[in-house]
Write a protein that holds these residues in place. Structure first.
Motif, PDB file in Angstrom:
ATOM      1  N   PHE A  75      52.194  44.374  31.382  1.00  0.00           N
ATOM      2  CA  PHE A  75      51.798  43.899  32.945  1.00  0.00           C
ATOM      3  C   PHE A  75      50.379  44.563  33.236  1.00  0.00           C
ATOM      4  O   PHE A  75      49.998  44.418  34.309  1.00  0.00           O
ATOM      5  N   GLY A  76      49.753  45.118  32.346  1.00  0.00           N
ATOM      6  CA  GLY A  76      48.469  45.547  32.440  1.00  0.00           C
ATOM      7  C   GLY A  76      48.064  46.745  32.792  1.00  0.00           C
ATOM      8  O   GLY A  76      46.956  47.160  33.444  1.00  0.00           O
ATOM      9  N   GLY A  77      48.915  47.924  32.875  1.00  0.00           N
ATOM     10  CA  GLY A  77      48.472  49.083  33.245  1.00  0.00           C
ATOM     11  C   GLY A  77      49.687  50.108  33.225  1.00  0.00           C
ATOM     12  O   GLY A  77      50.809  49.867  33.318  1.00  0.00           O
ATOM     13  N   TYR A  78      49.319  51.414  33.048  1.00  0.00           N
ATOM     14  CA  TYR A  78      50.114  52.517  32.953  1.00  0.00           C
ATOM     15  C   TYR A  78      50.384  53.161  34.413  1.00  0.00           C
ATOM     16  O   TYR A  78      49.868  52.438  35.386  1.00  0.00           O
ATOM     17  N   LEU A  79      50.959  54.342  34.447  1.00  0.00           N
ATOM     18  CA  LEU A  79      51.126  54.899  35.904  1.00  0.00           C
ATOM     19  C   LEU A  79      49.878  54.905  36.632  1.00  0.00           C
ATOM     20  O   LEU A  79      49.648  54.506  37.878  1.00  0.00           O
ATOM     21  N   THR A  80      48.825  55.426  36.297  1.00  0.00           N
ATOM     22  CA  THR A  80      47.654  55.505  36.881  1.00  0.00           C
ATOM     23  C   THR A  80      47.021  54.057  37.556  1.00  0.00           C
ATOM     24  O   THR A  80      46.635  54.124  38.704  1.00  0.00           O
ATOM     25  N   GLU A  81      47.145  53.238  36.512  1.00  0.00           N
ATOM     26  CA  GLU A  81      46.661  51.984  36.986  1.00  0.00           C
ATOM     27  C   GLU A  81      47.429  51.275  38.022  1.00  0.00           C
ATOM     28  O   GLU A  81      46.962  50.440  39.009  1.00  0.00           O
ATOM     29  N   ASN A  82      48.727  51.663  38.176  1.00  0.00           N
ATOM     30  CA  ASN A  82      49.323  51.113  39.273  1.00  0.00           C
ATOM     31  C   ASN A  82      49.364  51.701  40.682  1.00  0.00           C
ATOM     32  O   ASN A  82      49.149  51.073  41.605  1.00  0.00           O
ATOM     33  N   LEU A  83      49.067  53.041  40.523  1.00  0.00           N
ATOM     34  CA  LEU A  83      48.795  53.620  41.641  1.00  0.00           C
ATOM     35  C   LEU A  83      47.385  53.308  41.963  1.00  0.00           C
ATOM     36  O   LEU A  83      47.103  53.187  43.297  1.00  0.00           O
ATOM     37  N   LEU A  84      46.508  53.024  41.321  1.00  0.00           N
ATOM     38  CA  LEU A  84      45.013  52.619  41.805  1.00  0.00           C
ATOM     39  C   LEU A  84      44.997  51.211  42.298  1.00  0.00           C
ATOM     40  O   LEU A  84      44.493  50.888  43.249  1.00  0.00           O
ATOM     41  N   ALA A  85      45.973  50.277  41.802  1.00  0.00           N
ATOM     42  CA  ALA A  85      46.363  48.998  42.335  1.00  0.00           C
ATOM     43  C   ALA A  85      46.963  49.125  43.647  1.00  0.00           C
ATOM     44  O   ALA A  85      46.403  48.346  44.349  1.00  0.00           O
ATOM     45  N   LEU A  86      47.698  49.957  43.775  1.00  0.00           N
ATOM     46  CA  LEU A  86      48.226  50.375  45.305  1.00  0.00           C
ATOM     47  C   LEU A  86      47.201  50.705  46.205  1.00  0.00           C
ATOM     48  O   LEU A  86      47.166  50.496  47.304  1.00  0.00           O
ATOM     49  N   ALA A  87      46.287  51.628  45.567  1.00  0.00           N
ATOM     50  CA  ALA A  87      45.220  52.198  46.458  1.00  0.00           C
ATOM     51  C   ALA A  87      44.165  51.173  47.024  1.00  0.00           C
ATOM     52  O   ALA A  87      43.497  51.066  48.114  1.00  0.00           O
ATOM     53  N   ALA A  88      43.986  50.146  46.068  1.00  0.00           N
ATOM     54  CA  ALA A  88      43.177  49.032  46.376  1.00  0.00           C
ATOM     55  C   ALA A  88      43.578  48.105  47.264  1.00  0.00           C
ATOM     56  O   ALA A  88      43.013  47.243  47.723  1.00  0.00           O
ATOM     57  N   THR A  89      44.922  47.924  47.457  1.00  0.00           N
ATOM     58  CA  THR A  89      45.811  46.804  48.330  1.00  0.00           C
ATOM     59  C   THR A  89      46.296  47.448  49.374  1.00  0.00           C
ATOM     60  O   THR A  89      47.061  46.612  50.203  1.00  0.00           O
ATOM     61  N   THR A  90      46.247  48.656  49.839  1.00  0.00           N
ATOM     62  CA  THR A  90      46.790  49.198  51.062  1.00  0.00           C
ATOM     63  C   THR A  90      45.842  50.218  51.719  1.00  0.00           C
ATOM     64  O   THR A  90      44.887  50.400  51.111  1.00  0.00           O
ATOM     65  N   ASP A  91      46.437  50.775  52.833  1.00  0.00           N
ATOM     66  CA  ASP A  91      45.735  51.675  53.477  1.00  0.00           C
ATOM     67  C   ASP A  91      46.257  53.006  53.373  1.00  0.00           C
ATOM     68  O   ASP A  91      46.127  53.695  54.066  1.00  0.00           O
ATOM     69  N   LEU A  92      46.852  53.245  52.378  1.00  0.00           N
ATOM     70  CA  LEU A  92      47.433  54.575  51.985  1.00  0.00           C
ATOM     71  C   LEU A  92      46.678  55.695  52.118  1.00  0.00           C
ATOM     72  O   LEU A  92      45.584  55.466  51.658  1.00  0.00           O
ATOM     73  N   THR A  93      47.003  56.431  52.659  1.00  0.00           N
ATOM     74  CA  THR A  93      45.910  57.753  52.710  1.00  0.00           C
ATOM     75  C   THR A  93      46.283  58.826  51.387  1.00  0.00           C
ATOM     76  O   THR A  93      47.203  58.462  50.646  1.00  0.00           O
ATOM     77  N   ARG A  94      45.287  59.822  51.072  1.00  0.00           N
ATOM     78  CA  ARG A  94      45.567  60.676  50.403  1.00  0.00           C
ATOM     79  C   ARG A  94      46.964  61.520  50.333  1.00  0.00           C
ATOM     80  O   ARG A  94      47.596  61.747  49.269  1.00  0.00           O
ATOM     81  N   ASP A  95      47.226  61.709  51.537  1.00  0.00           N
ATOM     82  CA  ASP A  95      48.350  62.460  51.840  1.00  0.00           C
ATOM     83  C   ASP A  95      49.748  61.771  51.345  1.00  0.00           C
ATOM     84  O   ASP A  95      50.641  62.129  50.756  1.00  0.00           O
ATOM     85  N   GLU A  96      49.568  60.456  51.469  1.00  0.00           N
ATOM     86  CA  GLU A  96      50.733  59.566  51.140  1.00  0.00           C
ATOM     87  C   GLU A  96      50.660  59.344  49.823  1.00  0.00           C
ATOM     88  O   GLU A  96      51.892  59.087  49.153  1.00  0.00           O
ATOM     89  N   PHE A  97      49.555  59.548  48.926  1.00  0.00           N
ATOM     90  CA  PHE A  97      49.820  59.460  47.583  1.00  0.00           C
ATOM     91  C   PHE A  97      50.353  60.713  47.000  1.00  0.00           C
ATOM     92  O   PHE A  97      50.913  60.590  46.224  1.00  0.00           O
ATOM     93  N   VAL A  98      50.047  61.694  47.744  1.00  0.00           N
ATOM     94  CA  VAL A  98      50.776  62.943  47.340  1.00  0.00           C
ATOM     95  C   VAL A  98      52.264  62.780  47.379  1.00  0.00           C
ATOM     96  O   VAL A  98      53.078  63.171  46.825  1.00  0.00           O
ATOM     97  N   ARG A  99      52.588  62.076  48.751  1.00  0.00           N
ATOM     98  CA  ARG A  99      54.056  61.991  49.206  1.00  0.00           C
ATOM     99  C   ARG A  99      54.910  61.302  48.135  1.00  0.00           C
ATOM    100  O   ARG A  99      56.019  61.671  47.741  1.00  0.00           O
TER     101      ARG A  99
END
Length: 340
Positions: free
Chosen positions: A284-308
């Motif tokens: 599917f084109g990515g490990y965990l970091t790539e999945n998180l970066l894809a989410l960062a690129a397609t949402t308005d999640l804040t840094r605190d929410e990535f920590v959550r």
């Protein structure tokens, strides 16, 4: 497919370096093309003809996925597969991982259960010694096999109970509801296993399957499960019980009509303990970091929410309270370091 834009450099660096837990990754799904060729040559196994596959849904993915497992034959193969994933995960900041494996996919073709579990366990032991990572194994039953086969697999697993933290349910969900395996999961619970189940995205009867998993089976976690938003009562029940959801944006985008990023955000902000994971990374084109970066690129999640998201992952993981607190302290220290 998700077509992400690049998150800003600081956000990408923060996500990449953050201590992580991964709770939804299939060891057989970490088979990289170069490994597939290596194992095929090592074992004199003819490669399947479907070298290049286009997946349009879960069924077409599985039609490619299972034939590729034919190259896995020996303890060394299973060791090498798991060790390679744990090496990659460590490099991505994963400090704890709970990995699915599918013994029926191997025993059904004549590979002994002991061969599979010993290879995987030895890789866990070595990686924990060599790397700064903890790892656990989750035995998954194939839901498109019979309940009797699952019960037999469960019985065989008990000799290795100290190597397996819990059981799950995966493979083709169509016509294979959680209720089909109610007796198997009841016995697994009685034997001391923790319970999770795949409730894949946008499957027929998705919300009823989620209801069965929560109310009838009594799972500790649900894998995927974002269709829970169709029933606010179940959302509240999952939140109140602390039932975690293990979502996988990049695989969602392949087998469904999108990565389910809006659903992930909505559930996170509703207080559900949702997490982000890689599922079957090479497919599917990515490990965990790539999945998180894809989410960062397609949402308005804040840094605190990535920590959550990472706090959720550690909090719903199946580790001891002492180890959980240590991982959370490491995460807090990382965040504090960035704040300084």
């Amino acid at each position: 497919m998700i077509t992400p834009t690049e998150p800003d450099e600081a956000t990408a660096a923060f996500i990449a370096g953050m201590p992580k837990a991964e709770l939804h990754v299939h060891l057989e799904g970490t088979l990289e093309p170069v490994q597939r060729l290596e194992f095929a040559q090592r074992n004199a196994v003819a490669l399947p003809e479907n070298d290049v596959a286009v997946y349009t849904d879960l069924t077409s993915f599985l039609a490619s996925y299972y034939p590729n497992m034919a190259v896995l034959q020996t303890e060394r193969d299973f060791f090498d597969l798991a060790y390679a994933y744990l090496t990659k995960a460590t490099a991505q900041g994963v400090r704890h991982t709970e990995m699915f494996f599918d013994p029926q996919a191997h025993t059904s073709r004549g590979i002994p259960f002991s061969t599979v579990i010993t290879g995987y366990h030895d890789a866990v032991v070595r990686a924990e010694f060599e790397f700064d990572i903890s790892a656990q194994l989750i035995l998954c039953f194939l839901r498109d096999h019979s309940a009797e086969s699952a019960m037999d697999t469960l019985a065989e697993s008990l000799s290795y109970r100290h190597w397996i933290v819990g059981v799950g349910l995966d493979s083709d969900e169509r016509g294979n509801p959680p209720s089909k395996f109610a007796a198997v999961f009841a016995r697994a619970r009685a034997e001391g296993y923790l319970l999770t189940m795949h409730c894949d995205v946008d499957q027929p009867n998705s919300i009823e399957h989620i209801r069965q998993a929560i109310e009838d089976i009594g799972v500790d976690r649900i894998d995927h499960g974002t269709n829970i938003l169709e029933d606010p009562r179940l959302v509240a029940l999952a939140r109140d019980r602390g039932i975690g959801l293990t979502s996988c944006p990049l695989s969602n985008a392949v087998v469904s009509d999108g990565g389910k990023a809006p659903e992930i955000v909505e559930l996170l902000r509703a207080g559900v303990k949702i997490t982000v994971n890689s599922d079957d990374p090479p497919y599917f084109g990515g490990y965990l970091t790539e999945n998180l970066l894809a989410l960062a690129a397609t949402t308005d999640l804040t840094r605190d929410e990535f920590v959550r998201l990472q706090r959720n992952a550690f909090e719903i993981s199946w580790i001891s309270a002492v180890d959980r607190d240590a991982h959370l302290a490491r995460l807090d220290a990382y965040v504090a370091g960035w704040a300084r």
